[in-house]
Enzyme design. Structure first.
Site, PDB file in Angstrom:
ATOM      1  N   SER A  55     -21.638 -22.320 -15.762  1.00  0.00           N
ATOM      2  CA  SER A  55     -20.354 -21.994 -15.151  1.00  0.00           C
ATOM      3  C   SER A  55     -19.234 -22.311 -16.127  1.00  0.00           C
ATOM      4  CB  SER A  55     -20.167 -22.795 -13.874  1.00  0.00           C
ATOM      5  OG  SER A  55     -20.327 -24.172 -14.149  1.00  0.00           O
ATOM      6  N   LYS A  79     -18.179 -23.209 -28.334  1.00  0.00           N
ATOM      7  CA  LYS A  79     -19.399 -22.552 -27.854  1.00  0.00           C
ATOM      8  C   LYS A  79     -19.576 -21.143 -28.424  1.00  0.00           C
ATOM      9  CE  LYS A  79     -20.933 -25.627 -24.719  1.00  0.00           C
ATOM     10  NZ  LYS A  79     -22.307 -26.152 -24.627  1.00  0.00           N
TER      11      LYS A  79
END
Lengths: 387, 387
Positions: free
Chosen positions: B110, B78
């Site tokens: 989250s 990511k």
């Protein structure tokens, strides 16, 4: 094991020769870096609640380079020594001709050396007899058998295990390959030191090609591009790896240190080194189960008598667990407890850290840390950290 | 997020451009191999007790190459998309001049995207607002705050989270950076595909330099030295990585596949791809918690409409756990459950394995598998495997 009269002299050149021999059989394991761990090692500790409370925290500048022998074949550096021992044995005059392959090799070990010898013997078509205590971990028994070895059970004391090994030798003519106390083993393990030195030089020379980025506060390394490591720290059990790595560094200017668990006197190397007398027996149940053995006779000569090791440091089992958790959660690598003692010293031992601050100064040290192995099951990890 | 009107076209060249942009900010993660896993993948399975019982086991020849994004910054791929999004945003006409850094960026997540965006924003001196459900793992909250982000709590449904994000935008003027459904993110994630392709070519060309040794039975690769991968399989949640990697392979002849968990309908990509209609909602509690989201609109265009992905395969949570255990115990790498779906497909999915046997023939396939992340705590691992 090759007869002592035919072993190579304990020199750096012999490690280079050993490397040529084992290279086709082993992995050139990667050297990895981790920004979080390097930053942590270069940040002064809060000493409150530690035995150093009240002391001014050391301010070492450390750049950590990890030699990942947990990614080695059989999951530990022991493959290096085992392959070297087997290759040397094959070269011993008369051994092959005398039916050596059929007579085989034998060792008593419940750990990584058992699997390493089983694998190395198998790949040369040599029988391997492995004496293991009946109470050994079933996974390790299965793994050793998985490499085609003949597993023979014994009691768990060293006297019982040696008696069974002696009987195997008497019955089969197998040659004993000890886990650390032999020049062939030491030279084999030392090959990781050669790789580590060259890999770090390459990585430093070609920063663009690797993932290490020094924290901003310690990024200035002007004039250091031509050099590599300042020091290496390795775990020390029987001393095969530590002495081999020390040989690999002889004449290079790279200092070598040993790291041990302190629990129940497993810091025998440190105690022996500091008192001048080798400690010959250890009885410790430290979680670093690969390091429960005393330093052997041959390693001792290199480590202490020739002073090729600059010193020893020891850490508690809690510090080993803390290091292991960091490696798992921040580095994403599986390492066994024994593999974490070097990192634990760099992070938590104020004596080591003060020494680095003193000797490394503002430029700091490029420190090689050996992750010696990764053979720990998920179940065992769960138990270690459930408390 | 950069406005859609200013994003690069979705082509391989744009992935190359994205790579130039993110390269200084990310790790070039290693590509590793593992003999045990490659042998296992190339061994016919015993299908008794599986849903394929009675079928002739497939005999694929697979050489596995693992792209270790678990060793990426923040522990997951990511970081690539987040850094690319931030760099593109800085280039958007007027954004910096309009006080963009102070207004900041916002996302609701989250998971790994929250940490990735927090880090990327921090390194450019941009404020980051991260909306997280109150019930989030305290470790993840702490990690996100550790990267300097402003954590804002919300309820846990997507409606509640989006409402809070909208409020932040209204109050601060922050720009939304979604986790996957945007070209900047897709192009950023795709950079791992470029690296993987080149790294495998280099490794194959220079077998002596790396640790991969094909099992004897599959070692003949005559005439293949000039080529690299045949295929890549990546996990698919929102499809940002899968679509980016597919773009990175466009025109190369390398096939790209998506891997998903099948539990409670988390195989939305597969179902959508096979039915021709994107599935827009998923409600699954698969252990692969990064893959509980439906494929986004922009990824779908690449994956399905342009057919740059050749197919999807799905695995059970038990298969994901079995793969994770193998990676942990044999590969010595920490990977999160979501990262294991590609390996689980290669090892356990007879449909995939038959297809490889058919398409790869005797020469077999060099298959790139993406280990997408390694963010799993020791405690969580203990719980997963205590049963």
């Amino acid at each position: 094991m090759a007869d002592l009269s035919t072993t190579l002299p304990l020199t750096r050149n012999s490690v280079v020769a050993a490397h040529k021999v084992v290279k086709p059989h082993i992995h050139k394991t990667p050297v990895l870096t981790n920004r979080t761990l390097t930053e942590l090692a270069s940040t002064p500790r809060d000493l409150q609640g530690t035995k150093w409370e009240g002391r001014e925290p050391a301010k070492p500048v450390l750049r950590l380079w990890f030699k990942c022998e947990n990614l080695q074949r059989i999951g530990a550096f022991k493959a290096r020594g085992a392959f070297h021992a087997i290759e040397r044995l094959k070269l011993e005059p008369g051994w092959l001709e005398g039916g050596g392959k059929e007579k085989g090799v034998v060792t008593h070990s419940s750990g990584n050396h058992a699997q390493a010898l089983a694998l190395a013997a198998k790949e040369s078509g040599i029988k391997a007899h492995i004496v293991m205590p009946e109470i050994s971990n079933p996974l390790k028994i299965a793994a050793t058998r998985g490499y085609g070895a003949n597993v023979i059970f014994s009691g768990s004391t060293s006297v019982e295990r040696e008696a069974v090994a002696d009987r195997v030798i008497a019955e089969t003519g197998a040659r004993l390959v000890p886990p650390y106390d032999h020049p062939d083993i030491m030279l084999g393990q030392g090959t990781l030191g050669l790789e580590l030195q060259q890999q770090v030089r390459d990585l430093i020379a070609d920063e663009a090609q690797h993932s290490f980025r020094a924290p901003k506060t310690i990024s200035s390394r002007s004039g250091r591009e031509d050099k590599g490591l300042d020091a290496i720290i390795t775990p020390c059990g029987g001393g095969g790896m530590l002495s081999g790595v020390a040989l690999s560094c002889e004449g290079t200017g790279i200092k070598v240190f040993g790291a041990e668990p302190s629990f129940q006197g497993a810091d025998d190397g440190k105690r022996g080194y500091e008192s001048g007398t080798r400690v010959t027996a250890v009885s410790s149940l430290t979680i670093a189960d690969g390091l429960r053995t005393p330093v052997g006779v041959h390693p001792w000569k290199v480590i202490y008598e020739r002073r090729l090791v600059s010193g020893f440091y020891s850490v508690t089992d809690d510090e080993i667990k803390a290091a292991m958790k960091l490696v798992f959660e921040r580095f994403k690598l599986v390492v066994e407890p024994s593999a974490c003692v070097g990192l634990a010293v760099a992070l938590f031992d104020e004596d080591f850290r003060s020494m680095v601050e003193r000797e490394g100064g503002e430029a700091g040290w490029d420190l090689g840390i050996v992750f010696s192995g990764g053979n720990v099951g998920l179940g065992a990890v769960g138990k270690l950290f459930e408390a």
